[in-house]
Enzyme design. Structure first.
Site, PDB file in Angstrom:
ATOM      1  N   HIS A 128      -6.260  -7.462  13.279  1.00 24.24           N
ATOM      2  CA  HIS A 128      -5.021  -6.674  13.267  1.00 24.24           C
ATOM      3  C   HIS A 128      -4.605  -6.421  14.710  1.00 24.24           C
ATOM      4  CE1 HIS A 128      -2.149  -4.382  10.944  1.00 24.24           C
ATOM      5  NE2 HIS A 128      -2.338  -3.306  11.676  1.00 24.24           N
TER       6      HIS A 128
ATOM      7  N   ARG B   5     -10.278  -0.143  15.232  1.00 23.30           N
ATOM      8  CA  ARG B   5     -10.159   0.640  14.007  1.00 23.30           C
ATOM      9  C   ARG B   5     -11.181   0.093  13.012  1.00 23.30           C
ATOM     10  NH1 ARG B   5      -4.356   1.003  11.075  1.00 23.30           N
ATOM     11  NH2 ARG B   5      -4.929  -1.137  10.524  1.00 23.30           N
TER      12      ARG B   5
ATOM     13  N   ARG C 199       1.093 -10.770   6.817  1.00 22.38           N
ATOM     14  CA  ARG C 199       0.944  -9.530   6.045  1.00 22.38           C
ATOM     15  C   ARG C 199       2.091  -8.562   6.363  1.00 22.38           C
ATOM     16  NH1 ARG C 199      -4.237  -9.821   8.729  1.00 22.38           N
ATOM     17  NH2 ARG C 199      -3.739  -7.835   9.715  1.00 22.38           N
TER      18      ARG C 199
ATOM     19  N   LYS D   9       0.853  -1.198   0.000  1.00 18.54           N
ATOM     20  CA  LYS D   9       0.000   0.000   0.000  1.00 18.54           C
ATOM     21  C   LYS D   9       0.890   1.251   0.000  1.00 18.54           C
ATOM     22  CE  LYS D   9      -0.373  -0.196   5.023  1.00 18.54           C
ATOM     23  NZ  LYS D   9      -1.167  -0.735   6.135  1.00 18.54           N
TER      24      LYS D   9
ATOM     25  N   TYR E   6      15.732  30.015   8.876  1.00 20.63           N
ATOM     26  CA  TYR E   6      14.496  30.620   9.377  1.00 20.63           C
ATOM     27  C   TYR E   6      14.495  30.665  10.897  1.00 20.63           C
ATOM     28  CZ  TYR E   6      12.284  30.228   4.799  1.00 20.63           C
ATOM     29  OH  TYR E   6      11.963  30.363   3.485  1.00 20.63           O
TER      30      TYR E   6
ATOM     31  N   CYS F  13      13.956  23.415   5.633  1.00 16.55           N
ATOM     32  CA  CYS F  13      13.160  24.291   4.760  1.00 16.55           C
ATOM     33  C   CYS F  13      12.341  23.447   3.792  1.00 16.55           C
ATOM     34  CB  CYS F  13      14.060  25.214   3.955  1.00 16.55           C
ATOM     35  SG  CYS F  13      15.178  26.194   4.950  1.00 16.55           S
TER      36      CYS F  13
ATOM     37  N   ASP G 239      12.698  23.099   0.502  1.00 15.78           N
ATOM     38  CA  ASP G 239      13.500  22.262  -0.405  1.00 15.78           C
ATOM     39  C   ASP G 239      14.994  22.272  -0.115  1.00 15.78           C
ATOM     40  OD1 ASP G 239      11.406  23.830  -2.649  1.00 15.78           O
ATOM     41  OD2 ASP G 239      12.984  24.917  -1.596  1.00 15.78           O
TER      42      ASP G 239
HETATM   43  C1  LIG Z   1      -0.360  -1.820   6.706  1.00 16.23           C
HETATM   44  C2  LIG Z   1      -0.916  -3.102   7.129  1.00 16.23           C
HETATM   45  C3  LIG Z   1      -0.078  -4.203   7.378  1.00 16.23           C
HETATM   46  C4  LIG Z   1       1.435  -4.108   7.350  1.00 16.23           C
HETATM   47  O1  LIG Z   1       1.900  -3.571   8.580  1.00 16.23           O
HETATM   48  P1  LIG Z   1       3.452  -3.440   8.903  1.00 16.23           P
HETATM   49  O2  LIG Z   1       3.498  -2.951  10.308  1.00 16.23           O
HETATM   50  O3  LIG Z   1       3.988  -2.417   7.942  1.00 16.23           O
HETATM   51  O4  LIG Z   1       4.058  -4.764   8.705  1.00 16.23           O
HETATM   52  C5  LIG Z   1      -0.680  -5.408   7.679  1.00 16.23           C
HETATM   53  N1  LIG Z   1      -2.023  -5.524   7.748  1.00 16.23           N
HETATM   54  C6  LIG Z   1      -2.861  -4.487   7.530  1.00 16.23           C
HETATM   55  C7  LIG Z   1      -4.332  -4.680   7.636  1.00 16.23           C
HETATM   56  C8  LIG Z   1      -2.342  -3.242   7.230  1.00 16.23           C
HETATM   57  O5  LIG Z   1      -3.166  -2.214   7.018  1.00 16.23           O
END
Ligand SMILES: *Cc1c(COP(=O)(O)O)cnc(C)c1O
Length: 357
Positions: A159, A129, A209, A34, A254, A301, A303
């Site tokens: 998760h 979540r 994942r 992602k 700055y 800054c 850039d």
């Molecule tokens: C982003 C995400 C992951 C990966 O998490 P990491 O901490 O980067 O390994 C796994 N599962 C879901 C549902 C996520 O949104």
């Protein structure tokens, strides 16, 4: 002089993928790509990880970009779909969808699809979540599995909220909740993100994942990527575009935010917060110049950044390394009160990327 760039080391990516395989040898791997693979380039990463079993993206459009590049493996939209047209697009392109809310079940039941979709049903075991409550998941599972729009049994997923804190007991509680809530239900299981893969073997299930560990940064608040056997994939560099001498007491940048303590050389590198270098990086944030470690001085800054050149053998045109194999992104993140995830995503999406190895 070469512009700021993020170099992507595919051999390091493959090495990190092997670490996932070693840590979770019995699970299929949904490589999470992602946010343009955390800034590394989703298509590049998907094409490089030939042994991954599938890819996780945030939304259906990210999945379409992979399909357009010819990726034909499982792709899961981790935020599922938010509308009927998005669902239709997912089904037409064989993109699996996460379902975590009752409105999605209603959309699924009410939408006619050219082909059934694979559903990943999410249980909220304490992250608060996305996901159905453990008490409602059995009924939702029954309904979703019976829909003609659904292909085979849904994958059951959750998760972990605190997998990055090895001492916390919360992950074990979440795993117990997940097992109890889904014990009577059929379908593959998926729980572990990177921290789960490395620290919670009980979370591996059928699909792991991994995200951040593939890119060689640490998922842990209190441990390094190197200690987990991971190699940084991205090196962020920018050229030194000028150097000057400061007198003691002169200010830099700055807000006159830094004052030279003695007569000294400073330099300016052509990268700033518009390129994804963190604006909150403070004086003292490490950078590398020709292999020597030095520091950022003054404010970042839009850039440009200013660099302490005391003791550095540096000329205009030399590359300054902001992070990479010899300077963990996590160290820079700490100086900016953030995490490696944040820096990688931001930087890789603004500067040019190039492939090495
Ligand atoms: C982003 C995400 C992951 C990966 O998490 P990491 O901490 O980067 O390994 C796994 N599962 C879901 C549902 C996520 O949104």
């Amino acid at each position: 002089m070469r512009a700021a760039r993020a170099s992507i080391d595919r051999s390091a990516l493959l090495h990190n993928f092997q670490r996932v395989r070693e840590a979770a040898p019995h699970s299929r791997v949904l490589a999470v790509v992602k946010a343009n693979a955390y800034g590394h380039g989703a298509v590049t990463v998907a094409q490089t990880l030939g042994d991954a079993h599938g890819f996780g993206v945030a939304c259906v459009d990210e999945g379409l970009a992979l399909r357009a590049a010819g990726i034909d493996k499982t792709i899961v939209s981790l935020q599922g779909f938010k509308s009927a047209p998005e669902l239709v697009k997912a089904a037409a392109n064989k993109i699996d969808v996460t379902v975590y809310d009752a409105y999605q079940v209603e959309l699924l039941a009410a939408t006619s699809l050219a082909e059934p979709v694979h559903v990943w049903l999410k249980v909220d075991t304490g992250m608060a979540r996305l996901g159905f409550a453990p008490t409602e998941i059995a009924a939702v599972h029954r309904r979703v599995a019976a829909l003609p729009q659904t292909a085979t049994a849904p994958v059951l997923m959750t998760h972990l909220a605190c997998a990055d804190e090895r001492r916390s007991d919360y992950s074990r509680q979440q795993l117990n909740t997940f097992e109890r809530a889904t014990a009577a239900l059929s379908g593959a299981r998926s729980v572990a993100n990177s921290a789960g893969i490395l620290a919670w073997p009980g979370s591996h299930g059928d699909w792991v994942r991994p995200g951040i560990m593939l890119y060689g940064a640490s998922p842990f608040v209190d441990d390094t990527a190197e200690h987990a056997g991971l190699k940084p994939v991205m090196t962020l560099t920018a050229p030194l575009i000028t150097r000057r001498w400061m007198r003691a007491g002169e200010h830099v940048g700055y807000g006159n935010s830094w004052t030279a303590p003695e007569a000294m050389p400073i330099g300016v590198a052509a990268i700033g917060y518009a390129d994804g270098y963190p604006r909150h990086a403070s004086t003292g944030t490490p950078v590398l110049l020709n292999g020597q470690r030095t520091q950022l001085v003054g404010r970042v800054c839009m850039d440009m950044i200013t660099i302490d050149l005391r003791g550095c053998d540096a000329a205009v045109g030399d590359d300054v390394t902001l992070w990479g194999p010899d300077l963990p992104v996590d160290a820079v993140a700490r100086s900016a009160t953030t995490v490696g995830y944040d820096l990688l995503c931001a930087a890789g999406n603004r500067v040019r990327t190039e492939l090495i190895n």
